[in-house]
Design a protein around this motif. Structure first.
Motif, PDB file in Angstrom:
ATOM      1  N   LEU A 109       0.823  -1.206   0.000  1.00 51.89           N
ATOM      2  CA  LEU A 109       0.000   0.000   0.000  1.00 51.89           C
ATOM      3  C   LEU A 109       0.859   1.259   0.000  1.00 51.89           C
ATOM      4  N   SER A 110       1.962   1.242   0.757  1.00 54.19           N
ATOM      5  CA  SER A 110       2.844   2.414   0.810  1.00 54.19           C
ATOM      6  C   SER A 110       3.496   2.673  -0.545  1.00 54.19           C
ATOM      7  N   GLU A 111       3.870   1.597  -1.261  1.00 56.27           N
ATOM      8  CA  GLU A 111       4.468   1.764  -2.589  1.00 56.27           C
ATOM      9  C   GLU A 111       3.461   2.326  -3.584  1.00 56.27           C
ATOM     10  N   ILE A 112       2.195   1.924  -3.436  1.00 57.64           N
ATOM     11  CA  ILE A 112       1.151   2.419  -4.343  1.00 57.64           C
ATOM     12  C   ILE A 112       0.853   3.895  -4.092  1.00 57.64           C
ATOM     13  N   LEU A 113       0.749   4.268  -2.809  1.00 55.43           N
ATOM     14  CA  LEU A 113       0.286   5.622  -2.464  1.00 55.43           C
ATOM     15  C   LEU A 113       1.400   6.668  -2.395  1.00 55.43           C
ATOM     16  N   GLU A 114       2.648   6.234  -2.277  1.00 51.67           N
ATOM     17  CA  GLU A 114       3.748   7.195  -2.071  1.00 51.67           C
ATOM     18  C   GLU A 114       3.803   8.300  -3.122  1.00 51.67           C
ATOM     19  N   PRO A 115       3.759   7.997  -4.445  1.00 52.20           N
ATOM     20  CA  PRO A 115       3.824   9.095  -5.430  1.00 52.20           C
ATOM     21  C   PRO A 115       2.644  10.050  -5.330  1.00 52.20           C
ATOM     22  N   TYR A 116       1.464   9.531  -4.984  1.00 50.49           N
ATOM     23  CA  TYR A 116       0.288  10.398  -4.848  1.00 50.49           C
ATOM     24  C   TYR A 116       0.454  11.345  -3.659  1.00 50.49           C
ATOM     25  N   LEU A 117       0.995  10.848  -2.567  1.00 47.57           N
ATOM     26  CA  LEU A 117       1.225  11.690  -1.387  1.00 47.57           C
ATOM     27  C   LEU A 117       2.234  12.787  -1.694  1.00 47.57           C
ATOM     28  N   VAL A 118       3.293  12.442  -2.418  1.00 49.26           N
ATOM     29  CA  VAL A 118       4.324  13.434  -2.772  1.00 49.26           C
ATOM     30  C   VAL A 118       3.731  14.520  -3.664  1.00 49.26           C
ATOM     31  N   VAL A 119       2.939  14.113  -4.653  1.00 53.16           N
ATOM     32  CA  VAL A 119       2.326  15.087  -5.573  1.00 53.16           C
ATOM     33  C   VAL A 119       1.346  15.995  -4.827  1.00 53.16           C
ATOM     34  N   LEU A 120       0.492  15.398  -4.000  1.00 48.54           N
ATOM     35  CA  LEU A 120      -0.486  16.196  -3.251  1.00 48.54           C
ATOM     36  C   LEU A 120       0.194  17.137  -2.264  1.00 48.54           C
ATOM     37  N   ASN A 121       1.305  16.695  -1.678  1.00 44.69           N
ATOM     38  CA  ASN A 121       2.028  17.549  -0.736  1.00 44.69           C
ATOM     39  C   ASN A 121       2.667  18.732  -1.440  1.00 44.69           C
ATOM     40  N   SER A 122       3.072  18.543  -2.737  1.00 43.86           N
ATOM     41  CA  SER A 122       3.728  19.644  -3.449  1.00 43.86           C
ATOM     42  C   SER A 122       2.761  20.649  -4.074  1.00 43.86           C
ATOM     43  N   LEU A 123       1.470  20.321  -4.079  1.00 41.44           N
ATOM     44  CA  LEU A 123       0.492  21.265  -4.639  1.00 41.44           C
ATOM     45  C   LEU A 123       0.416  22.546  -3.809  1.00 41.44           C
ATOM     46  N   PRO A 124       0.323  23.723  -4.446  1.00 42.50           N
ATOM     47  CA  PRO A 124       0.086  24.963  -3.682  1.00 42.50           C
ATOM     48  C   PRO A 124      -1.335  24.957  -3.115  1.00 42.50           C
ATOM     49  N   LYS A 125      -1.434  24.895  -1.799  1.00 40.24           N
ATOM     50  CA  LYS A 125      -2.751  24.715  -1.169  1.00 40.24           C
ATOM     51  C   LYS A 125      -3.664  25.930  -1.346  1.00 40.24           C
ATOM     52  N   SER A 126      -3.062  27.105  -1.546  1.00 36.88           N
ATOM     53  CA  SER A 126      -3.886  28.293  -1.777  1.00 36.88           C
ATOM     54  C   SER A 126      -4.686  28.157  -3.072  1.00 36.88           C
ATOM     55  N   ALA A 127      -4.162  27.353  -4.020  1.00 37.79           N
ATOM     56  CA  ALA A 127      -4.879  27.141  -5.279  1.00 37.79           C
ATOM     57  C   ALA A 127      -6.095  26.238  -5.080  1.00 37.79           C
ATOM     58  N   LEU A 128      -6.072  25.432  -4.007  1.00 33.66           N
ATOM     59  CA  LEU A 128      -7.193  24.528  -3.745  1.00 33.66           C
ATOM     60  C   LEU A 128      -8.344  25.217  -3.018  1.00 33.66           C
ATOM     61  N   ALA A 129      -8.031  26.325  -2.331  1.00 37.56           N
ATOM     62  CA  ALA A 129      -9.055  26.990  -1.517  1.00 37.56           C
ATOM     63  C   ALA A 129     -10.299  27.379  -2.313  1.00 37.56           C
TER      64      ALA A 129
END
Length: 271
Positions: A109-129
Protein backbone atom coordinates in the motif's frame (compact mmCIF):
# COMPACT_ATOMS: atom_id res chain seq x y z
CA UNK A 1 33.25 7.93 49.16
CA UNK A 2 31.53 10.90 50.80
CA UNK A 3 34.06 13.30 49.28
CA UNK A 4 33.53 11.76 45.84
CA UNK A 5 29.74 12.02 46.24
CA UNK A 6 30.02 15.67 47.27
CA UNK A 7 32.18 16.41 44.22
CA UNK A 8 29.62 14.79 41.95
CA UNK A 9 26.82 16.86 43.53
CA UNK A 10 28.91 20.02 43.16
CA UNK A 11 29.51 19.29 39.46
CA UNK A 12 25.82 18.59 38.95
CA UNK A 13 24.84 21.84 40.69
CA UNK A 14 27.35 23.76 38.60
CA UNK A 15 25.95 22.22 35.42
CA UNK A 16 22.36 23.12 36.43
CA UNK A 17 23.40 26.70 37.26
CA UNK A 18 25.27 27.01 33.99
CA UNK A 19 22.28 25.62 32.09
CA UNK A 20 19.88 28.08 33.78
CA UNK A 21 22.29 30.98 33.23
CA UNK A 22 22.49 30.10 29.54
CA UNK A 23 18.69 30.10 29.18
CA UNK A 24 18.39 33.41 31.08
CA UNK A 25 21.02 34.94 28.81
CA UNK A 26 19.20 33.77 25.66
CA UNK A 27 15.86 35.06 27.00
CA UNK A 28 17.45 38.41 27.89
CA UNK A 29 18.93 38.86 24.43
CA UNK A 30 15.61 37.98 22.81
CA UNK A 31 13.85 40.57 24.97
CA UNK A 32 16.46 43.23 24.19
CA UNK A 33 16.20 42.62 20.42
CA UNK A 34 12.38 42.77 20.57
CA UNK A 35 12.37 46.00 22.62
CA UNK A 36 14.94 47.61 20.30
CA UNK A 37 12.79 46.64 17.31
CA UNK A 38 9.71 48.27 18.89
CA UNK A 39 11.64 51.43 19.79
CA UNK A 40 13.14 51.71 16.29
CA UNK A 41 9.70 51.14 14.73
CA UNK A 42 8.08 53.83 16.91
CA UNK A 43 10.89 56.36 16.36
CA UNK A 44 10.88 55.72 12.61
CA UNK A 45 7.14 56.44 12.45
CA UNK A 46 7.44 59.58 14.64
CA UNK A 47 10.33 61.01 12.60
CA UNK A 48 8.64 60.11 9.29
CA UNK A 49 11.41 57.72 8.28
CA UNK A 50 8.54 55.42 7.37
CA UNK A 51 4.96 56.30 6.48
CA UNK A 52 2.88 55.50 9.55
CA UNK A 53 -0.24 55.19 7.37
CA UNK A 54 1.21 52.14 5.63
CA UNK A 55 3.45 50.71 8.37
CA UNK A 56 1.59 51.93 11.51
CA UNK A 57 3.59 52.09 14.76
CA UNK A 58 3.57 50.25 18.11
CA UNK A 59 1.45 53.00 19.68
CA UNK A 60 -1.08 52.85 16.82
CA UNK A 61 -1.22 49.07 17.08
CA UNK A 62 -1.80 49.32 20.84
CA UNK A 63 -4.61 51.86 20.34
CA UNK A 64 -6.20 49.68 17.65
CA UNK A 65 -5.98 46.63 19.94
CA UNK A 66 -7.70 48.49 22.81
CA UNK A 67 -10.41 49.88 20.50
CA UNK A 68 -11.16 46.45 19.07
CA UNK A 69 -11.40 45.03 22.60
CA UNK A 70 -13.84 47.79 23.59
CA UNK A 71 -16.11 46.83 20.72
CA UNK A 72 -16.03 43.21 21.97
CA UNK A 73 -15.21 41.99 18.46
CA UNK A 74 -11.50 41.17 18.64
CA UNK A 75 -11.79 38.37 21.21
CA UNK A 76 -14.54 36.79 19.12
CA UNK A 77 -12.33 36.84 16.01
CA UNK A 78 -9.37 35.41 17.95
CA UNK A 79 -11.57 32.67 19.43
CA UNK A 80 -12.84 31.64 15.99
CA UNK A 81 -9.32 31.39 14.56
CA UNK A 82 -8.07 29.47 17.61
CA UNK A 83 -10.92 26.95 17.42
CA UNK A 84 -10.51 26.38 13.68
CA UNK A 85 -6.73 25.98 14.00
CA UNK A 86 -6.84 23.56 16.95
CA UNK A 87 -9.60 21.49 15.37
CA UNK A 88 -7.70 21.31 12.06
CA UNK A 89 -4.49 20.39 13.89
CA UNK A 90 -6.13 17.56 15.86
CA UNK A 91 -7.74 16.14 12.72
CA UNK A 92 -4.39 16.32 10.88
CA UNK A 93 -2.68 14.54 13.78
CA UNK A 94 -5.25 11.73 14.02
CA UNK A 95 -5.66 11.21 10.28
CA UNK A 96 -1.89 11.28 9.62
CA UNK A 97 -1.25 8.78 12.41
CA UNK A 98 -3.96 6.46 11.07
CA UNK A 99 -2.79 6.58 7.44
CA UNK A 100 0.92 6.30 8.25
CA UNK A 101 0.15 3.29 10.48
CA UNK A 102 -1.70 1.61 7.59
CA UNK A 103 1.25 2.35 5.30
CA UNK A 104 3.64 0.78 7.81
CA UNK A 105 1.48 -2.33 8.12
CA UNK A 106 1.27 -2.76 4.33
CA UNK A 107 4.44 -2.12 2.32
CA UNK A 108 2.50 -2.72 -0.91
CA UNK A 109 0.00 0.00 0.00
CA UNK A 110 2.84 2.41 0.81
CA UNK A 111 4.47 1.76 -2.59
CA UNK A 112 1.15 2.42 -4.34
CA UNK A 113 0.29 5.62 -2.46
CA UNK A 114 3.75 7.19 -2.07
CA UNK A 115 3.82 9.09 -5.43
CA UNK A 116 0.29 10.40 -4.85
CA UNK A 117 1.22 11.69 -1.39
CA UNK A 118 4.32 13.43 -2.77
CA UNK A 119 2.33 15.09 -5.57
CA UNK A 120 -0.49 16.20 -3.25
CA UNK A 121 2.03 17.55 -0.74
CA UNK A 122 3.73 19.64 -3.45
CA UNK A 123 0.49 21.26 -4.64
CA UNK A 124 0.09 24.96 -3.68
CA UNK A 125 -2.75 24.72 -1.17
CA UNK A 126 -3.89 28.29 -1.78
CA UNK A 127 -4.88 27.14 -5.28
CA UNK A 128 -7.19 24.53 -3.75
CA UNK A 129 -9.06 26.99 -1.52
CA UNK A 130 -11.40 28.27 -4.29
CA UNK A 131 -12.30 24.65 -5.08
CA UNK A 132 -13.15 24.02 -1.44
CA UNK A 133 -15.51 27.01 -1.56
CA UNK A 134 -17.25 25.62 -4.67
CA UNK A 135 -17.51 22.13 -3.18
CA UNK A 136 -18.34 23.00 0.44
CA UNK A 137 -19.59 26.59 0.34
CA UNK A 138 -18.40 29.30 2.68
CA UNK A 139 -18.13 28.80 6.42
CA UNK A 140 -16.25 26.99 9.13
CA UNK A 141 -16.27 23.62 7.35
CA UNK A 142 -14.38 25.02 4.35
CA UNK A 143 -11.84 26.81 6.56
CA UNK A 144 -11.12 23.67 8.60
CA UNK A 145 -10.65 21.63 5.41
CA UNK A 146 -8.26 24.32 4.12
CA UNK A 147 -6.32 24.09 7.40
CA UNK A 148 -6.13 20.30 7.10
CA UNK A 149 -5.05 20.34 3.45
CA UNK A 150 -1.95 22.43 4.14
CA UNK A 151 -0.46 20.03 6.70
CA UNK A 152 -1.91 16.55 6.25
CA UNK A 153 0.10 15.13 3.33
CA UNK A 154 3.48 16.29 4.62
CA UNK A 155 2.52 14.98 8.06
CA UNK A 156 1.71 11.51 6.69
CA UNK A 157 5.07 11.39 4.87
CA UNK A 158 6.96 12.51 8.01
CA UNK A 159 5.19 10.04 10.30
CA UNK A 160 5.70 7.13 7.91
CA UNK A 161 9.38 8.05 7.43
CA UNK A 162 9.77 8.11 11.21
CA UNK A 163 8.23 4.65 11.49
CA UNK A 164 10.62 3.35 8.84
CA UNK A 165 13.68 4.71 10.66
CA UNK A 166 13.07 2.76 13.87
CA UNK A 167 15.83 0.22 14.65
CA UNK A 168 15.03 -2.90 12.61
CA UNK A 169 16.91 -5.14 15.06
CA UNK A 170 14.47 -4.26 17.86
CA UNK A 171 11.54 -5.22 15.62
CA UNK A 172 13.28 -8.49 14.73
CA UNK A 173 13.76 -9.17 18.45
CA UNK A 174 10.01 -8.75 19.06
CA UNK A 175 9.26 -11.28 16.30
CA UNK A 176 11.94 -13.66 17.68
CA UNK A 177 10.28 -13.57 21.11
CA UNK A 178 6.95 -14.53 19.53
CA UNK A 179 5.45 -11.06 19.21
CA UNK A 180 3.06 -10.06 16.42
CA UNK A 181 3.29 -7.13 13.99
CA UNK A 182 0.90 -5.30 16.27
CA UNK A 183 3.25 -5.83 19.23
CA UNK A 184 6.18 -4.56 17.15
CA UNK A 185 4.26 -1.42 16.25
CA UNK A 186 2.95 -0.50 19.70
CA UNK A 187 6.00 -1.58 21.72
CA UNK A 188 8.84 -0.55 19.41
CA UNK A 189 7.84 1.53 16.38
CA UNK A 190 5.41 3.99 17.97
CA UNK A 191 7.49 4.70 21.13
CA UNK A 192 10.65 4.96 19.02
CA UNK A 193 8.99 7.53 16.73
CA UNK A 194 7.85 9.90 19.49
CA UNK A 195 10.61 12.50 18.85
CA UNK A 196 9.70 12.69 15.14
CA UNK A 197 5.98 12.81 15.93
CA UNK A 198 6.54 15.74 18.29
CA UNK A 199 8.83 17.65 15.93
CA UNK A 200 6.29 17.15 13.11
CA UNK A 201 3.49 18.33 15.40
CA UNK A 202 5.41 21.59 16.05
CA UNK A 203 5.49 22.20 12.30
CA UNK A 204 1.90 21.07 11.73
CA UNK A 205 0.38 23.50 14.23
CA UNK A 206 1.92 26.39 12.28
CA UNK A 207 0.83 24.95 8.94
CA UNK A 208 -2.72 24.44 10.24
CA UNK A 209 -2.78 28.11 11.24
CA UNK A 210 -1.57 29.11 7.76
CA UNK A 211 -4.28 26.99 6.12
CA UNK A 212 -6.99 28.43 8.36
CA UNK A 213 -5.93 31.99 7.54
CA UNK A 214 -5.96 31.17 3.80
CA UNK A 215 -9.48 29.82 4.25
CA UNK A 216 -10.57 32.90 6.23
CA UNK A 217 -9.21 35.16 3.49
CA UNK A 218 -11.70 33.66 1.03
CA UNK A 219 -14.61 32.14 2.93
CA UNK A 220 -15.14 33.81 6.31
CA UNK A 221 -16.99 36.61 8.00
CA UNK A 222 -15.15 36.08 11.29
CA UNK A 223 -11.59 35.37 12.32
CA UNK A 224 -8.24 37.13 12.12
CA UNK A 225 -7.89 36.30 8.43
CA UNK A 226 -11.17 38.10 7.78
CA UNK A 227 -9.94 41.12 9.78
CA UNK A 228 -6.77 41.27 7.67
CA UNK A 229 -8.74 41.25 4.40
CA UNK A 230 -11.35 43.70 5.71
CA UNK A 231 -8.69 46.08 7.06
CA UNK A 232 -6.81 46.09 3.76
CA UNK A 233 -10.02 46.77 1.81
CA UNK A 234 -10.98 49.81 3.92
CA UNK A 235 -7.32 50.95 4.29
CA UNK A 236 -7.26 50.44 8.07
CA UNK A 237 -3.72 49.13 7.95
CA UNK A 238 -3.27 49.42 11.72
CA UNK A 239 -6.00 46.75 12.00
CA UNK A 240 -4.13 44.59 9.48
CA UNK A 241 -0.82 44.88 11.36
CA UNK A 242 -2.53 44.33 14.73
CA UNK A 243 -4.10 41.12 13.41
CA UNK A 244 -0.76 39.94 12.02
CA UNK A 245 0.96 40.57 15.36
CA UNK A 246 -1.78 38.63 17.17
CA UNK A 247 -1.23 35.76 14.73
CA UNK A 248 2.48 35.83 15.55
CA UNK A 249 1.67 35.62 19.27
CA UNK A 250 -0.75 32.74 18.66
CA UNK A 251 1.82 30.85 16.57
CA UNK A 252 4.44 31.34 19.29
CA UNK A 253 1.98 30.18 21.95
CA UNK A 254 1.17 27.02 19.98
CA UNK A 255 4.85 26.26 19.42
CA UNK A 256 5.75 26.79 23.08
CA UNK A 257 2.83 24.63 24.24
CA UNK A 258 3.98 21.67 22.13
CA UNK A 259 7.56 22.32 23.20
CA UNK A 260 6.50 22.05 26.87
CA UNK A 261 4.62 18.80 26.12
CA UNK A 262 7.71 17.50 24.31
CA UNK A 263 9.91 18.38 27.28
CA UNK A 264 7.57 16.63 29.72
CA UNK A 265 7.41 13.49 27.57
CA UNK A 266 11.20 13.39 27.30
CA UNK A 267 11.48 13.63 31.08
CA UNK A 268 8.80 10.92 31.51
CA UNK A 269 10.50 8.48 29.14
CA UNK A 270 14.03 9.79 29.84
CA UNK A 271 14.76 10.34 26.15
Amino acid sequence: MKTKHKKELTKQEEFVKKHKRHHHEIASWRTVIFVLFLVLWEVSAKLNWIDSFFFASPSQVARCFVEQLKHNSLLSHIGVTLFETLFSFLLVLLFSLLVSTLLWYSSKLSEILEPYLVVLNSLPKSALAPLFIVWLGTGTKTIIVAGISVAVFGSIISFYTGFQQVDAEKITLVYTLGGSRRDAFFKVVLPGSVPILLSTAKVNIGLALVGVIIGEFLAARRGLGYLIIYGSQVFQLDMVITSIIILCVIALGFYKSIQIIEHQIKIQFKM
